[in-house]
Motif scaffolding. Structure first.
Motif, short mmCIF file in Angstrom:
data_model
loop_
_atom_site.label_atom_id
_atom_site.label_comp_id
_atom_site.label_asym_id
_atom_site.label_seq_id
_atom_site.Cartn_x
_atom_site.Cartn_y
_atom_site.Cartn_z
N MET A 1 0.86 -1.17 0.00
CA MET A 1 0.00 0.00 0.00
C MET A 1 0.90 1.23 0.00
O MET A 1 1.88 1.29 0.69
CB MET A 1 -0.90 0.01 1.23
N GLU A 2 0.51 2.20 -0.80
CA GLU A 2 1.27 3.44 -0.87
C GLU A 2 0.32 4.62 -0.89
O GLU A 2 -0.89 4.47 -1.09
CB GLU A 2 2.19 3.47 -2.08
N LEU A 3 0.90 5.80 -0.70
CA LEU A 3 0.10 7.01 -0.75
C LEU A 3 0.05 7.57 -2.17
O LEU A 3 1.05 7.54 -2.89
CB LEU A 3 0.68 8.07 0.19
N VAL A 4 -1.11 8.05 -2.53
CA VAL A 4 -1.35 8.76 -3.79
C VAL A 4 -2.00 10.07 -3.40
O VAL A 4 -2.39 10.25 -2.24
CB VAL A 4 -2.24 7.94 -4.75
N ALA A 5 -2.13 11.02 -4.34
CA ALA A 5 -2.65 12.32 -3.92
C ALA A 5 -3.41 13.04 -5.00
O ALA A 5 -3.14 12.88 -6.19
CB ALA A 5 -1.49 13.21 -3.45
N MET A 81 6.44 20.64 -10.33
CA MET A 81 5.52 20.13 -9.33
C MET A 81 6.18 19.20 -8.31
O MET A 81 5.96 19.35 -7.11
CB MET A 81 4.34 19.42 -9.99
N GLN A 82 6.99 18.25 -8.74
CA GLN A 82 7.59 17.32 -7.78
C GLN A 82 8.44 18.05 -6.75
O GLN A 82 8.41 17.73 -5.56
CB GLN A 82 8.39 16.24 -8.51
N ALA A 88 5.18 18.94 1.16
CA ALA A 88 3.82 18.45 1.42
C ALA A 88 3.81 16.93 1.51
O ALA A 88 3.10 16.37 2.37
CB ALA A 88 2.88 18.93 0.32
N TYR A 89 4.57 16.26 0.65
CA TYR A 89 4.64 14.79 0.73
C TYR A 89 5.11 14.36 2.11
O TYR A 89 4.53 13.48 2.74
CB TYR A 89 5.59 14.22 -0.32
N ARG A 90 6.19 14.97 2.62
CA ARG A 90 6.73 14.59 3.93
C ARG A 90 5.74 14.91 5.04
O ARG A 90 5.54 14.11 5.95
CB ARG A 90 8.06 15.31 4.19
N ASN A 121 8.13 8.56 -7.23
CA ASN A 121 7.30 9.34 -8.16
C ASN A 121 5.84 9.03 -7.88
O ASN A 121 5.24 8.18 -8.53
CB ASN A 121 7.65 9.00 -9.62
N PRO A 122 5.25 9.72 -6.90
CA PRO A 122 3.89 9.39 -6.49
C PRO A 122 2.85 9.63 -7.57
O PRO A 122 3.00 10.53 -8.42
CB PRO A 122 3.62 10.33 -5.31
N TYR A 123 1.82 8.83 -7.54
CA TYR A 123 0.69 9.00 -8.46
C TYR A 123 -0.12 10.18 -7.95
O TYR A 123 -0.62 10.17 -6.83
CB TYR A 123 -0.16 7.73 -8.48
N THR A 124 -0.23 11.22 -8.76
CA THR A 124 -1.01 12.39 -8.38
C THR A 124 -1.92 12.80 -9.54
O THR A 124 -1.58 12.61 -10.70
CB THR A 124 -0.12 13.61 -8.03
#
Length: 143
Positions: A1-5, A81-82, A88-90, A121-124
């Motif tokens: 499981m991972e975080l997406v935004a 953006m990254q 914000a990610y942290r 490289n999160p899915y956003t």
């Protein structure tokens, strides 16, 4: 499981500048197709309960009127953006529910060490919000 935004840059209608953005993280264990569908479905409304972040002062916009720290044109927001979202990610990774499980052999509480994180490289999904002169936020979504 991972975080997406979901990410919502707030674009001033008059200047086209972004000085803040909203972000909401979701812990998902699904394929890209499902993640995309869910994030896009939530994009038109979830900004109302998202966390607000300012553009860091190191990002600057210069015009004939001077330099404005903590602001970028919307195009630069998308290009960088990254880098803009790193803080914000942290912050969002550290804003998780402290989960406890039960040790079935003793019946006593025990910590669960599963803390979802953003991948490299999160899915956003990014949805621009236009801020009008009277303060309304209008999501720019395809209809």
């Amino acid at each position: 499981m991972e975080l997406v935004a979901n990410v919502w840059p707030v674009v001033d209608e008059g200047t086209g500048l972004v000085q803040r953005y909203f972000m909401r993280a979701y812990a998902m264990d699904a394929g890209d197709r499902v993640i995309s569908t869910v994030l896009k479905a939530l994009a038109p409304t979830d900004f109302r309960i998202a966390q607000v972040f300012k553009i860091a002062a190191r990002f600057q916009f210069t015009s004939e009127h001077g330099t404005l720290s903590g602001a970028v044109p919307v195009g630069a927001f998308h290009q960088q953006m990254q880098t803009i979202l790193e803080e914000a990610y942290r912050t969002m990774e550290n804003d998780h529910v402290k989960v406890q499980g039960i040790d079935m052999s003793s019946g006593s509480p025990m910590p669960v060490n599963v803390i979802p994180r953003f991948p490299k490289n999160p899915y956003t999904v990014t949805t621009v919000l236009i801020e009008t002169a009277d303060g309304q936020l209008i999501p720019q979504v395809a209809r």
